[in-house]
Each structure stands twice: as C-alpha cells, then as structure tokens.
Design a protein around this motif. Structure first.
Motif, PDB file in Angstrom:
ATOM      1  N   SER A  45      46.222  22.536  41.865  1.00 28.31           N
ATOM      2  CA  SER A  45      46.807  21.504  42.729  1.00 28.31           C
ATOM      3  C   SER A  45      47.626  22.106  43.867  1.00 28.31           C
ATOM      4  CB  SER A  45      47.669  20.536  41.914  1.00 28.31           C
ATOM      5  OG  SER A  45      48.884  21.136  41.532  1.00 28.31           O
ATOM      6  N   GLN A  46      47.994  23.380  43.742  1.00 28.02           N
ATOM      7  CA  GLN A  46      48.717  24.084  44.795  1.00 28.02           C
ATOM      8  C   GLN A  46      47.786  24.771  45.792  1.00 28.02           C
ATOM      9  OE1 GLN A  46      52.161  24.082  45.261  1.00 28.02           O
ATOM     10  NE2 GLN A  46      51.908  22.439  43.792  1.00 28.02           N
ATOM     11  N   GLY A  47      46.455  24.668  45.555  1.00 28.37           N
ATOM     12  CA  GLY A  47      45.505  25.207  46.520  1.00 28.37           C
ATOM     13  C   GLY A  47      44.707  26.412  46.071  1.00 28.37           C
ATOM     14  N   TYR A  48      44.823  26.794  44.802  1.00 29.06           N
ATOM     15  CA  TYR A  48      44.034  27.913  44.287  1.00 29.06           C
ATOM     16  C   TYR A  48      42.732  27.401  43.683  1.00 29.06           C
ATOM     17  CZ  TYR A  48      48.176  30.763  44.910  1.00 29.06           C
ATOM     18  OH  TYR A  48      49.235  31.411  45.465  1.00 29.06           O
ATOM     19  N   SER A  49      41.684  28.217  43.752  1.00 31.08           N
ATOM     20  CA  SER A  49      40.433  27.865  43.074  1.00 31.08           C
ATOM     21  C   SER A  49      40.675  27.940  41.566  1.00 31.08           C
ATOM     22  CB  SER A  49      39.317  28.831  43.468  1.00 31.08           C
ATOM     23  OG  SER A  49      39.579  30.121  42.944  1.00 31.08           O
ATOM     24  N   SER A  50      39.792  27.328  40.805  1.00 26.89           N
ATOM     25  CA  SER A  50      39.932  27.356  39.341  1.00 26.89           C
ATOM     26  C   SER A  50      39.907  28.779  38.805  1.00 26.89           C
ATOM     27  CB  SER A  50      38.825  26.537  38.681  1.00 26.89           C
ATOM     28  OG  SER A  50      38.982  25.184  38.974  1.00 26.89           O
ATOM     29  N   ALA A  51      39.015  29.599  39.362  1.00 31.50           N
ATOM     30  CA  ALA A  51      38.903  30.987  38.893  1.00 31.50           C
ATOM     31  C   ALA A  51      40.178  31.773  39.176  1.00 31.50           C
ATOM     32  CB  ALA A  51      37.699  31.665  39.540  1.00 31.50           C
ATOM     33  N   THR A  52      40.688  31.651  40.393  1.00 33.16           N
ATOM     34  CA  THR A  52      41.916  32.371  40.749  1.00 33.16           C
ATOM     35  C   THR A  52      43.094  31.843  39.944  1.00 33.16           C
ATOM     36  OG1 THR A  52      41.105  32.816  42.974  1.00 33.16           O
ATOM     37  CG2 THR A  52      43.479  32.955  42.648  1.00 33.16           C
ATOM     38  N   ALA A  53      43.187  30.525  39.803  1.00 34.10           N
ATOM     39  CA  ALA A  53      44.285  29.930  39.031  1.00 34.10           C
ATOM     40  C   ALA A  53      44.262  30.419  37.591  1.00 34.10           C
ATOM     41  CB  ALA A  53      44.194  28.403  39.088  1.00 34.10           C
ATOM     42  N   SER A  54      43.087  30.542  36.999  1.00 34.80           N
ATOM     43  CA  SER A  54      42.971  31.027  35.620  1.00 34.80           C
ATOM     44  C   SER A  54      43.463  32.460  35.495  1.00 34.80           C
ATOM     45  CB  SER A  54      41.521  30.940  35.142  1.00 34.80           C
ATOM     46  OG  SER A  54      41.127  29.612  35.019  1.00 34.80           O
ATOM     47  N   VAL A  55      43.066  33.299  36.434  1.00 41.84           N
ATOM     48  CA  VAL A  55      43.494  34.705  36.405  1.00 41.84           C
ATOM     49  C   VAL A  55      45.009  34.800  36.570  1.00 41.84           C
ATOM     50  CG1 VAL A  55      43.368  36.907  37.631  1.00 41.84           C
ATOM     51  CG2 VAL A  55      41.276  35.631  37.161  1.00 41.84           C
ATOM     52  N   LEU A  56      45.550  34.063  37.532  1.00 40.88           N
ATOM     53  CA  LEU A  56      46.991  34.111  37.778  1.00 40.88           C
ATOM     54  C   LEU A  56      47.779  33.585  36.578  1.00 40.88           C
ATOM     55  CD1 LEU A  56      47.087  32.839  41.472  1.00 40.88           C
ATOM     56  CD2 LEU A  56      47.264  35.203  40.663  1.00 40.88           C
ATOM     57  N   ALA A  57      47.365  32.449  36.050  1.00 39.08           N
ATOM     58  CA  ALA A  57      48.078  31.863  34.911  1.00 39.08           C
ATOM     59  C   ALA A  57      48.010  32.771  33.686  1.00 39.08           C
ATOM     60  CB  ALA A  57      47.503  30.485  34.597  1.00 39.08           C
ATOM     61  N   ASP A  58      46.838  33.328  33.426  1.00 40.20           N
ATOM     62  CA  ASP A  58      46.714  34.241  32.277  1.00 40.20           C
ATOM     63  C   ASP A  58      47.564  35.491  32.472  1.00 40.20           C
ATOM     64  OD1 ASP A  58      45.123  32.682  30.626  1.00 40.20           O
ATOM     65  OD2 ASP A  58      43.249  33.521  31.393  1.00 40.20           O
ATOM     66  N   SER A  59      47.690  35.965  33.708  1.00 40.63           N
ATOM     67  CA  SER A  59      48.511  37.159  33.940  1.00 40.63           C
ATOM     68  C   SER A  59      49.981  36.876  33.635  1.00 40.63           C
ATOM     69  CB  SER A  59      48.333  37.688  35.361  1.00 40.63           C
ATOM     70  OG  SER A  59      48.952  36.841  36.301  1.00 40.63           O
ATOM     71  N   ILE A  60      50.432  35.662  33.915  1.00 38.83           N
ATOM     72  CA  ILE A  60      51.807  35.291  33.566  1.00 38.83           C
ATOM     73  C   ILE A  60      51.941  35.165  32.050  1.00 38.83           C
ATOM     74  CG2 ILE A  60      53.513  33.406  33.673  1.00 38.83           C
ATOM     75  CD1 ILE A  60      53.429  35.008  36.267  1.00 38.83           C
ATOM     76  N   CYS A  61      51.009  34.488  31.428  1.00 35.89           N
ATOM     77  CA  CYS A  61      51.094  34.245  29.977  1.00 35.89           C
ATOM     78  C   CYS A  61      50.905  35.505  29.143  1.00 35.89           C
ATOM     79  CB  CYS A  61      50.066  33.187  29.565  1.00 35.89           C
ATOM     80  SG  CYS A  61      50.452  31.544  30.209  1.00 35.89           S
ATOM     81  N   ARG A  62      50.182  36.468  29.659  1.00 34.91           N
ATOM     82  CA  ARG A  62      49.920  37.692  28.894  1.00 34.91           C
ATOM     83  C   ARG A  62      50.901  38.822  29.232  1.00 34.91           C
ATOM     84  NH1 ARG A  62      46.107  38.082  25.673  1.00 34.91           N
ATOM     85  NH2 ARG A  62      45.812  40.311  25.949  1.00 34.91           N
ATOM     86  N   ASN A  63      51.863  38.551  30.081  1.00 37.61           N
ATOM     87  CA  ASN A  63      52.845  39.562  30.451  1.00 37.61           C
ATOM     88  C   ASN A  63      53.896  39.680  29.344  1.00 37.61           C
ATOM     89  OD1 ASN A  63      55.101  40.915  31.509  1.00 37.61           O
ATOM     90  ND2 ASN A  63      54.693  40.200  33.575  1.00 37.61           N
ATOM     91  N   PRO A  64      53.939  40.807  28.632  1.00 42.14           N
ATOM     92  CA  PRO A  64      54.882  40.941  27.515  1.00 42.14           C
ATOM     93  C   PRO A  64      56.339  40.826  27.955  1.00 42.14           C
ATOM     94  CG  PRO A  64      53.374  42.825  27.610  1.00 42.14           C
ATOM     95  CD  PRO A  64      53.096  41.983  28.800  1.00 42.14           C
ATOM     96  N   GLY A  65      56.638  41.165  29.192  1.00 45.32           N
ATOM     97  CA  GLY A  65      58.007  41.070  29.688  1.00 45.32           C
ATOM     98  C   GLY A  65      58.486  39.650  29.886  1.00 45.32           C
ATOM     99  N   LEU A  66      57.556  38.689  29.896  1.00 46.36           N
ATOM    100  CA  LEU A  66      57.929  37.291  30.083  1.00 46.36           C
ATOM    101  C   LEU A  66      58.013  36.513  28.775  1.00 46.36           C
ATOM    102  CD1 LEU A  66      55.786  36.479  33.245  1.00 46.36           C
ATOM    103  CD2 LEU A  66      58.176  37.222  33.121  1.00 46.36           C
ATOM    104  N   VAL A  67      57.492  37.075  27.698  1.00 44.36           N
ATOM    105  CA  VAL A  67      57.537  36.405  26.397  1.00 44.36           C
ATOM    106  C   VAL A  67      58.999  36.264  25.975  1.00 44.36           C
ATOM    107  CG1 VAL A  67      56.915  36.556  23.953  1.00 44.36           C
ATOM    108  CG2 VAL A  67      55.274  37.245  25.709  1.00 44.36           C
ATOM    109  N   ALA A  68      59.393  35.036  25.674  1.00 44.58           N
ATOM    110  CA  ALA A  68      60.760  34.714  25.248  1.00 44.58           C
ATOM    111  C   ALA A  68      61.798  35.031  26.325  1.00 44.58           C
ATOM    112  CB  ALA A  68      61.107  35.426  23.939  1.00 44.58           C
ATOM    113  N   ASN A  69      61.369  35.084  27.594  1.00 45.42           N
ATOM    114  CA  ASN A  69      62.275  35.315  28.720  1.00 45.42           C
ATOM    115  C   ASN A  69      62.035  34.271  29.812  1.00 45.42           C
ATOM    116  OD1 ASN A  69      63.760  37.778  28.028  1.00 45.42           O
ATOM    117  ND2 ASN A  69      61.744  38.721  28.024  1.00 45.42           N
ATOM    118  N   PRO A  70      62.380  33.018  29.566  1.00 40.01           N
ATOM    119  CA  PRO A  70      62.096  31.972  30.554  1.00 40.01           C
ATOM    120  C   PRO A  70      62.779  32.196  31.900  1.00 40.01           C
ATOM    121  CG  PRO A  70      63.480  31.125  28.789  1.00 40.01           C
ATOM    122  CD  PRO A  70      63.043  32.501  28.382  1.00 40.01           C
ATOM    123  N   ASP A  71      63.894  32.916  31.934  1.00 40.95           N
ATOM    124  CA  ASP A  71      64.569  33.181  33.203  1.00 40.95           C
ATOM    125  C   ASP A  71      63.756  34.106  34.111  1.00 40.95           C
ATOM    126  OD1 ASP A  71      66.666  31.582  32.415  1.00 40.95           O
ATOM    127  OD2 ASP A  71      67.897  33.259  31.719  1.00 40.95           O
TER     128      ASP A  71
END
Length: 96
Positions: free
Chosen positions: A53-79
């Motif tokens: 909805s922000q203007g990314y294709s489905s493929a790009t959005a999937s890659v970007l979202a997965d990169s955030i979700c799979r980043n160990p430094g972000l697990v349990a670090n919402p800030d």
C-alpha cells in the motif's frame, strides 16, 4: 508460538504531521516460530500488504518484510523496528 506485532504510522517513519501520509499505517507483524532462534521467522501477510500500500511490488514488499522479521537484532527489540524500517524505506525505491 510467539507473534510480535508493532504498528508504526507513516508520520512516525517520516516525521510528517498534517498530511495524507500521517494517516497511513505500516503494520509490522512477524511470525516468530516456536524457538528463540530466528529459524522459521517470516512476515505476516498484513505487514507485506502494508508495504504494498506504500508503493512496493508484492515481491519487493515480501523481501523487505522478511528481512525485518528475520533480523535477529530486532527480535524482542520493538524500539529498533522503527529505525530499521525507516532505513529500509530510505534505501529501497518504490517499484509498485
């Protein structure tokens, strides 16, 4: 099974107030799997849809979202999620 979800408004991401973008929301939602290790982690569909909805294709959005979700430094670090998404959006041109 643990689920980590954070809602970040575009106003927070871009520092915009009083514009149409301030009403836009990016729903950060990740499946965190049964283990503490980042093994099965992936983006939930509403996170990908928010990026589309922000203007990314489905493929790009999937890659970007997965990169955030799979980043160990972000697990349990919402800030850290907001700054990570800001950097990701700044570095990735919209293609949708």
């Amino acid at each position: 099974m643990k689920i980590n979800a954070v809602i970040v408004s575009a106003a927070t991401l871009f520092g915009l107030v009083g514009s149409a973008a301030a009403k836009t929301t990016i729903n950060v939602s990740c499946y965190r799997g049964p283990l503490e290790a980042v093994i099965w982690d992936r983006a939930n569909p509403k996170f990908v849809d928010s990026l589309v909805s922000q203007g990314y294709s489905s493929a790009t959005a999937s890659v970007l979202a997965d990169s955030i979700c799979r980043n160990p430094g972000l697990v349990a670090n919402p800030d850290r999620i907001g700054p990570a998404i800001r950097a990701m959006i700044a570095a990735t041109p919209k293609d949708g």
